[in-house]
Design an enzyme around this catalytic site. Structure first.
Site, PDB file in Angstrom:
ATOM      1  N   ASN A   1      -1.851  -0.415   6.701  1.00 47.77           N
ATOM      2  CA  ASN A   1      -0.959  -1.273   7.907  1.00 47.77           C
ATOM      3  C   ASN A   1      -0.193  -1.763   7.091  1.00 47.77           C
ATOM      4  O   ASN A   1      -0.099  -2.976   6.522  1.00 47.77           O
ATOM      5  CB  ASN A   1      -2.001  -2.454   8.338  1.00 47.77           C
ATOM      6  CG  ASN A   1      -3.509  -2.538   7.021  1.00 47.77           C
ATOM      7  OD1 ASN A   1      -3.345  -2.219   5.748  1.00 47.77           O
ATOM      8  ND2 ASN A   1      -4.366  -3.023   7.768  1.00 47.77           N
TER       9      ASN A   1
ATOM     10  N   HIS B   1      -2.263  -5.008   1.948  1.00 46.68           N
ATOM     11  CA  HIS B   1      -3.390  -6.030   1.240  1.00 46.68           C
ATOM     12  C   HIS B   1      -3.088  -7.523   1.285  1.00 46.68           C
ATOM     13  O   HIS B   1      -2.111  -7.555   0.576  1.00 46.68           O
ATOM     14  CB  HIS B   1      -4.349  -5.319   0.489  1.00 46.68           C
ATOM     15  CG  HIS B   1      -5.322  -6.562   0.051  1.00 46.68           C
ATOM     16  ND1 HIS B   1      -6.326  -6.485   0.431  1.00 46.68           N
ATOM     17  CD2 HIS B   1      -5.394  -7.457  -0.825  1.00 46.68           C
ATOM     18  CE1 HIS B   1      -7.339  -7.816   0.282  1.00 46.68           C
ATOM     19  NE2 HIS B   1      -6.231  -8.036  -1.127  1.00 46.68           N
TER      20      HIS B   1
ATOM     21  N   LYS C   1       0.403  -1.150  -0.158  1.00 48.94           N
ATOM     22  CA  LYS C   1      -0.281   0.236  -0.020  1.00 48.94           C
ATOM     23  C   LYS C   1       0.698   1.271   0.322  1.00 48.94           C
ATOM     24  O   LYS C   1       1.903   1.156   0.412  1.00 48.94           O
ATOM     25  CB  LYS C   1      -1.135  -0.096   1.619  1.00 48.94           C
ATOM     26  CG  LYS C   1      -2.019  -1.232   1.680  1.00 48.94           C
ATOM     27  CD  LYS C   1      -3.122  -1.418   2.252  1.00 48.94           C
ATOM     28  CE  LYS C   1      -3.166  -2.277   2.451  1.00 48.94           C
ATOM     29  NZ  LYS C   1      -4.925  -2.424   3.409  1.00 48.94           N
TER      30      LYS C   1
ATOM     31  N   THR D   1      -4.766  -7.126  11.424  1.00 47.89           N
ATOM     32  CA  THR D   1      -5.038  -5.740  10.670  1.00 47.89           C
ATOM     33  C   THR D   1      -4.437  -4.341  11.428  1.00 47.89           C
ATOM     34  O   THR D   1      -3.927  -3.346  10.732  1.00 47.89           O
ATOM     35  CB  THR D   1      -6.084  -5.625  10.718  1.00 47.89           C
ATOM     36  OG1 THR D   1      -6.611  -6.473   9.482  1.00 47.89           O
ATOM     37  CG2 THR D   1      -6.672  -5.011   9.766  1.00 47.89           C
TER      38      THR D   1
END
Length: 140
Positions: free
Chosen positions: A114, A117, A11, A93
């Protein structure tokens, strides 16, 4: 158990800190092979489609905005029991709950940022992979 594929996204919070190589090292050390990878700037339409399962949730808009805030690295990973293996490598998560040595414990900023994914089922892995890769894009 047969060899399986799963989908991963590194991310924007991780790509902006140049963590792709460090995250890939954790992935590969865990025995997952990276058989497809590309760095992209996700469009709003792509992010909305990808996270459509969350469209009624209050955080949907923020999630989409975050995912288009910078480049991401989309990946296809392969190993025996790849989905479970990658979910273990990612960690919880919420990075505060993640086990030591997991990607999220090592690199995530927060529950919202975080770092990665990963697919949660074989069905979703197939759908997610197809959104970003063709079979010709993947190596064996």
């Amino acid at each position: 158990m047969a060899v399986q594929r799963t989908f991963s996204i590194i991310k924007p919070d991780a790509t902006e800190r140049n963590l792709t190589g460090a995250i890939n090292a954790v992935i590969e050390k865990a025995g997952l092979r990276i058989v497809g990878q590309r760095r992209i700037q996700m469009t709003r339409a792509q992010a909305e489609r990808f996270y459509s399962v969350h469209s009624a949730r209050p955080f949907f808009g923020e999630l989409v905005d975050f995912m288009i805030s910078g480049p991401v690295v989309v990946q296809v990973l392969e190993a025996e029991d790849a989905i479970t293996k990658y979910r273990e490598v990612m960690g919880a998560t919420n990075p505060a709950d993640a086990a030591d040595g997991t990607i999220r414990k090592l690199f995530a900023k927060s529950i919202g940022e975080n770092s990665v994914h990963g697919s949660d089922s074989a069905e979703n892995a197939a759908l997610e992979i197809a959104q970003f890769f063709s079979e010709a894009d993947l190596t064996n």
